[in-house]
Design a protein around this motif. Structure first.
Motif, PDB file in Angstrom:
ATOM      1  N   GLY A 262       0.767  -1.138   0.033  1.00 51.81           N
ATOM      2  CA  GLY A 262      -0.086  -0.012   0.065  1.00 51.81           C
ATOM      3  C   GLY A 262       0.908   1.200  -0.007  1.00 51.81           C
ATOM      4  O   GLY A 262       2.118   1.252   0.127  1.00 51.81           O
ATOM      5  N   ALA A 263       0.219   2.512  -0.274  1.00 52.65           N
ATOM      6  CA  ALA A 263       0.685   3.496   0.074  1.00 52.65           C
ATOM      7  C   ALA A 263       1.695   3.675   1.411  1.00 52.65           C
ATOM      8  O   ALA A 263       0.767   3.522   2.365  1.00 52.65           O
ATOM      9  N   MET A 264       2.478   4.492   1.420  1.00 53.46           N
ATOM     10  CA  MET A 264       3.494   4.604   2.652  1.00 53.46           C
ATOM     11  C   MET A 264       2.597   5.725   3.497  1.00 53.46           C
ATOM     12  O   MET A 264       2.477   6.919   3.000  1.00 53.46           O
ATOM     13  N   LYS A 265       2.173   5.504   4.881  1.00 56.73           N
ATOM     14  CA  LYS A 265       1.383   6.318   5.688  1.00 56.73           C
ATOM     15  C   LYS A 265       1.964   6.525   6.967  1.00 56.73           C
ATOM     16  O   LYS A 265       2.355   5.433   7.500  1.00 56.73           O
ATOM     17  N   VAL A 266       1.964   7.549   7.442  1.00 53.93           N
ATOM     18  CA  VAL A 266       2.616   8.018   8.740  1.00 53.93           C
ATOM     19  C   VAL A 266       1.275   8.340   9.798  1.00 53.93           C
ATOM     20  O   VAL A 266       0.329   9.182   9.261  1.00 53.93           O
ATOM     21  N   SER A 267       0.991   7.820  10.892  1.00 50.76           N
ATOM     22  CA  SER A 267       0.007   8.323  11.819  1.00 50.76           C
ATOM     23  C   SER A 267       0.531   8.535  13.182  1.00 50.76           C
ATOM     24  O   SER A 267       1.483   7.967  13.850  1.00 50.76           O
ATOM     25  N   PRO A 268       0.035   9.614  13.484  1.00 48.53           N
ATOM     26  CA  PRO A 268      -0.825  10.636  13.079  1.00 48.53           C
ATOM     27  C   PRO A 268      -0.164  11.424  11.871  1.00 48.53           C
ATOM     28  O   PRO A 268       1.055  11.773  11.870  1.00 48.53           O
ATOM     29  N   ALA A 269      -0.951  11.980  10.893  1.00 46.51           N
ATOM     30  CA  ALA A 269      -0.300  12.613  10.059  1.00 46.51           C
ATOM     31  C   ALA A 269       0.055  14.003  10.157  1.00 46.51           C
ATOM     32  O   ALA A 269       0.901  14.493   9.716  1.00 46.51           O
ATOM     33  N   SER A 270      -0.521  14.591  11.385  1.00 43.19           N
ATOM     34  CA  SER A 270      -0.181  15.930  11.862  1.00 43.19           C
ATOM     35  C   SER A 270      -0.470  16.031  13.251  1.00 43.19           C
ATOM     36  O   SER A 270      -1.490  15.312  13.953  1.00 43.19           O
ATOM     37  N   VAL A 271       0.275  16.775  14.105  1.00 42.39           N
ATOM     38  CA  VAL A 271       0.190  16.904  15.437  1.00 42.39           C
ATOM     39  C   VAL A 271       0.742  18.124  16.097  1.00 42.39           C
ATOM     40  O   VAL A 271       1.598  18.906  15.384  1.00 42.39           O
ATOM     41  N   THR A 272       0.057  18.771  17.419  1.00 39.13           N
ATOM     42  CA  THR A 272       0.427  19.981  17.650  1.00 39.13           C
ATOM     43  C   THR A 272       1.133  19.634  18.969  1.00 39.13           C
ATOM     44  O   THR A 272       0.208  18.987  19.834  1.00 39.13           O
ATOM     45  N   LEU A 273       2.220  20.062  19.421  1.00 35.59           N
ATOM     46  CA  LEU A 273       2.834  19.611  20.603  1.00 35.59           C
ATOM     47  C   LEU A 273       3.361  20.790  21.555  1.00 35.59           C
ATOM     48  O   LEU A 273       3.730  21.782  20.907  1.00 35.59           O
ATOM     49  N   ALA A 274       3.172  20.730  22.768  1.00 34.45           N
ATOM     50  CA  ALA A 274       3.815  21.692  23.669  1.00 34.45           C
ATOM     51  C   ALA A 274       5.286  21.419  23.954  1.00 34.45           C
ATOM     52  O   ALA A 274       5.767  20.291  23.682  1.00 34.45           O
ATOM     53  N   PRO A 275       5.981  22.414  24.027  1.00 34.75           N
ATOM     54  CA  PRO A 275       7.266  22.275  24.045  1.00 34.75           C
ATOM     55  C   PRO A 275       7.805  21.238  25.351  1.00 34.75           C
ATOM     56  O   PRO A 275       7.283  21.307  26.389  1.00 34.75           O
ATOM     57  N   GLY A 276       8.538  20.310  24.924  1.00 32.48           N
ATOM     58  CA  GLY A 276       9.177  19.101  26.024  1.00 32.48           C
ATOM     59  C   GLY A 276       8.212  18.239  25.858  1.00 32.48           C
ATOM     60  O   GLY A 276       8.530  17.029  26.464  1.00 32.48           O
ATOM     61  N   SER A 277       7.007  18.350  25.213  1.00 36.03           N
ATOM     62  CA  SER A 277       6.222  17.093  25.135  1.00 36.03           C
ATOM     63  C   SER A 277       6.672  15.956  24.074  1.00 36.03           C
ATOM     64  O   SER A 277       7.325  16.230  23.248  1.00 36.03           O
ATOM     65  N   THR A 278       5.899  14.948  24.471  1.00 32.66           N
ATOM     66  CA  THR A 278       6.181  13.706  23.341  1.00 32.66           C
ATOM     67  C   THR A 278       5.084  13.050  22.742  1.00 32.66           C
ATOM     68  O   THR A 278       3.910  13.440  23.024  1.00 32.66           O
ATOM     69  N   GLN A 279       5.233  12.336  21.424  1.00 33.35           N
ATOM     70  CA  GLN A 279       4.254  11.967  20.580  1.00 33.35           C
ATOM     71  C   GLN A 279       4.649  10.702  19.845  1.00 33.35           C
ATOM     72  O   GLN A 279       5.858  10.535  19.397  1.00 33.35           O
ATOM     73  N   LYS A 280       3.835   9.445  20.006  1.00 34.11           N
ATOM     74  CA  LYS A 280       4.321   8.366  19.226  1.00 34.11           C
ATOM     75  C   LYS A 280       3.915   8.358  18.087  1.00 34.11           C
ATOM     76  O   LYS A 280       2.530   8.543  17.583  1.00 34.11           O
TER      77      LYS A 280
END
Length: 452
Positions: A421-439
């Motif tokens: 399939g087409a290559m996809k990254v999830s989540p496609a976009s995200v807003t983070l506060a300074p110093g925070s993390t996201q998987k």
């Protein structure tokens, strides 16, 4: 004065005397008429040798053979070798004066009798016939009686006792053949042995035993398959030269007939090519040999595809197909052919491919034997199921797919296709506060992933 010369060699002295008593003499030799010994008509077997001697006439002598071979072409004595083909041939000697003498040579096949042996019941007779040899023929039997002691066909009546009785046959070339008659009780087939040319027939008769008879043959054909009298037909192919016919009665008793299958005289003289059929890959070479060619210098080769040398060395073309090799004997116009099948290795391009869903890719096959048939094992679509080139389009489903192509002789090759399939990254976009993390997670594409 005239002196009349005879045919025999002689030395003559002539003396002339005049009225005064004076005389003179002259001596000369009459060599006689040019002759060959043995003379007249000479019978020979195939391939035999015979010495011939010239006398009389005026030396030197020159010899010429029409058919067969001579060890020398000049001299008083030569050795003549008969050809391997039966026929009437001629040997001529010419002296220095241009006079000549000749002899006729009757060349025949080896002495052969059919059947080689016979099994008969007490009180019955056996028939034998000369198949080939140098006539006239003479027959001898130590026991029993013959209908005739000369000729090419006789009927033999054995004594009343059970046992084996020998018969001897002689031809004029000095050959001798022994045949036998077995007097027995029980299931008996006549003839017990036979020599049959390829494609020719022989009648077989069974007697004795119990009830009905059933026949079978290892290589040839028997018609009908039941009854006391059948016709055996030898196979068209010579093979190892042997065959066997079996007859069984209803009680399970059996008797066998040994058949010697020989090539016909016509087949022995026909132009032929070895091998008759061959399969090659493009560019491969094969040597063909022509049989029964009297003068190799007058043999011509031709092909419908590929190349062949004057020595019969054939090189296959680059394209697959069926081609014909032809040998032509320019001495008599005879022709013989052989079949060449050229098969290139079946190849598919590409053999491995990775496609996105709905993506299309062209595949091409070469070699093998057209036409070609395509099929898919898995999900996907083909532009055609035949031809040497197709377009494969992946479906919306991911996973492995096999694309297979088969040629006209059942040979197949395949390509391994991976649909991703087409290559996809999830989540496609995200807003983070300074110093925070996201998987983040990735899907689609192929192979390993590298993040930056």
């Amino acid at each position: 004065m005239t002196i009349e010369l005879g045919a025999d060699p002689v030395t003559i002295t002539a003396t002339a005397t005049d009225a005064a008593g004076r005389s003179t003499s002259v001596t000369f030799t009459n060599n006689g008429v040019l002759t060959i010994a043995p003379a007249g008509e000479v019978s020979m077997v195939l391939g035999a040798e015979q010495k011939f001697t010239a006398s009389g006439g005026q030396e030197p002598y020159t010899w010429q053979a029409v058919g067969g071979d001579l060890d020398v072409q000049t001299g008083k004595e030569v050795t003549y070798k008969a050809p391997e083909a039966a026929g009437v041939y001629h040997l001529t000697v010419t002296d220095a004066n241009g006079d000549y003498a000749s002899v006729t040579l009757k060349v025949g096949e080896p002495l052969r009798i059919t059947p080689h042996s016979a099994r008969i019941m007490r009180g019955e007779t056996a028939q034998f016939q000369v198949v080939s040899g140098a006539a006239p023929f003479r027959w001898e039997a130590e026991y029993g009686s013959l209908s005739s002691v000369t000729g090419d066909k006789v009927t033999y009546t054995p004594e009343e006792h059970l046992g084996l009785y020998p018969i001897y046959v002689y031809d004029s070339a000095g050959s001798v053949v022994k045949v036998t008659v077995e007097v027995s009780e029980g299931l008996v087939v006549t003839p017990a042995t036979a020599t049959v040319e390829t494609g020719k027939t022989e009648e077989l008769i069974v007697s004795g035993g119990t009830g009905s008879y059933t026949w079978s043959a290892l290589r040839g054909e028997v018609t009908p398959l039941t009854g006391d009298k059948v016709t055996y037909t030898a196979p068209e192919a010579l093979g190892d030269g042997n065959d066997e016919v079996t007859v069984r009665d209803s009680a399970g008793n059996q008797a066998k007939v040994s058949i010697s299958v020989v090539a016909s005289v016509q087949a022995l003289n026909e132009l032929s090519i070895t091998p008759k059929e061959v399969t090659l890959v493009p560019g491969e070479s094969q040597t063909f040999v022509a049989q029964n060619v009297k003068d190799p210098a007058l043999l011509k080769w031709s092909v419908t595809g590929g190349d062949i040398t004057s020595e019969g060395v054939y090189t296959a073309p680059e394209s697959s197909g069926t081609y014909t090799v032809t040998a032509i004997d320019l001495a008599n116009g005879r022709q013989a052919t052989a079949k060449v099948t050229v098969k290139a290795e079946l190849m598919l391009t590409p053999t491995v491919a990775t496609l996105d869903t709905r993506e299309a890719r062209d595949f091409t096959v070469s070699g093998g034997v057209a036409p070609y048939t395509w099929k898919i094992i898995g999900e996907g679509y083909l532009s055609s199921t035949t031809g040497d080139s197709v377009t494969f389009t992946a479906s919306s489903k991911t996973g492995p797919v096999k694309l297979m192509v088969m040629d006209n002789e059942g040979v197949s090759v395949s390509a391994e296709i991976t649909v991703v399939g087409a290559m996809k990254v999830s989540p496609a976009s995200v807003t983070l506060a300074p110093g925070s993390t996201q998987k983040f997670s990735v899907s689609g594409g192929s192979g390993t992933y590298t993040w930056t």
